[in-house]
Design a protein around this motif. Structure first.
Motif, short mmCIF file in Angstrom:
data_model
loop_
_atom_site.label_atom_id
_atom_site.label_comp_id
_atom_site.label_asym_id
_atom_site.label_seq_id
_atom_site.Cartn_x
_atom_site.Cartn_y
_atom_site.Cartn_z
N LEU A 196 38.97 42.06 40.04
CA LEU A 196 37.58 41.70 40.69
C LEU A 196 37.67 41.32 42.20
O LEU A 196 38.66 40.49 42.43
CB LEU A 196 36.79 40.64 39.84
N PRO A 197 36.86 41.62 42.92
CA PRO A 197 36.84 40.95 44.40
C PRO A 197 36.75 39.30 44.31
O PRO A 197 35.77 38.80 43.19
CB PRO A 197 35.53 41.37 44.84
N ALA A 198 37.16 38.57 45.11
CA ALA A 198 37.10 37.02 44.97
C ALA A 198 35.44 36.79 45.26
O ALA A 198 35.30 35.62 44.45
CB ALA A 198 37.64 36.46 46.21
N GLY A 199 34.86 37.26 45.85
CA GLY A 199 33.27 36.95 45.88
C GLY A 199 32.68 36.97 44.45
O GLY A 199 31.81 36.24 44.29
N LEU A 210 51.18 34.66 38.37
CA LEU A 210 50.42 35.20 37.25
C LEU A 210 49.22 36.13 37.70
O LEU A 210 48.71 36.96 36.64
CB LEU A 210 49.27 33.83 36.59
N ILE A 211 49.17 36.33 38.78
CA ILE A 211 48.07 37.36 39.37
C ILE A 211 48.85 37.85 40.76
O ILE A 211 49.59 37.46 41.33
CB ILE A 211 46.87 36.80 39.92
N VAL A 212 48.34 39.08 41.30
CA VAL A 212 48.73 39.68 42.59
C VAL A 212 47.50 39.90 43.28
O VAL A 212 46.42 40.11 42.74
CB VAL A 212 49.29 40.97 42.55
N GLN A 213 47.56 39.74 44.69
CA GLN A 213 46.41 40.14 45.40
C GLN A 213 46.67 41.52 45.91
O GLN A 213 47.66 42.12 46.24
CB GLN A 213 46.54 39.20 46.67
N ARG A 214 45.47 42.24 46.00
CA ARG A 214 45.21 43.53 46.71
C ARG A 214 44.33 43.57 47.59
O ARG A 214 43.04 43.20 47.15
CB ARG A 214 44.99 44.50 45.39
N ARG A 215 44.50 43.95 48.97
CA ARG A 215 43.28 44.10 49.87
C ARG A 215 42.86 45.60 49.91
O ARG A 215 43.73 46.46 50.06
CB ARG A 215 43.83 43.49 50.98
N ASP A 216 41.43 45.59 49.91
CA ASP A 216 41.10 46.92 50.00
C ASP A 216 40.06 46.79 51.49
O ASP A 216 39.53 45.81 51.75
CB ASP A 216 40.11 47.16 48.98
N GLY A 217 40.25 48.05 51.95
CA GLY A 217 39.46 47.95 53.26
C GLY A 217 39.63 49.16 54.19
O GLY A 217 40.51 49.97 54.06
#
Length: 68
Positions: free
Chosen positions: A33-36, A61-68
């Motif tokens: 899910l997006p952070a927002g 525990l989590i990974v970050q993925r940037r879409d843009g």
């Protein structure tokens, strides 16, 4: 899992907001899910959520993925 990694994971999840965030992300599945959306669903201010996401990421525990 090594003991030190397990301790880091358990420590990250030992906070109510982080546990709620983790549960929500697990329910969302691999697409995440997006952070927002996380902030809105859990009613957590952005800066606070950012801190909690950082702690979960640091524990692996989590990974970050940037879409843009």
């Amino acid at each position: 899992m090594k003991s030190t990694a397990a301790v880091a994971c358990l420590a990250a999840l030992a906070q109510e907001n982080r546990l709620d965030v983790f549960r929500l992300l697990v329910q969302a599945g691999v697409h995440g899910l997006p952070a927002g959306q996380v902030a809105a669903k859990l009613d957590i201010p952005g800066p606070t959520l950012s801190f909690h996401l950082s702690q979960l990421r640091h524990a692996g525990l989590i990974v970050q993925r940037r879409d843009g």
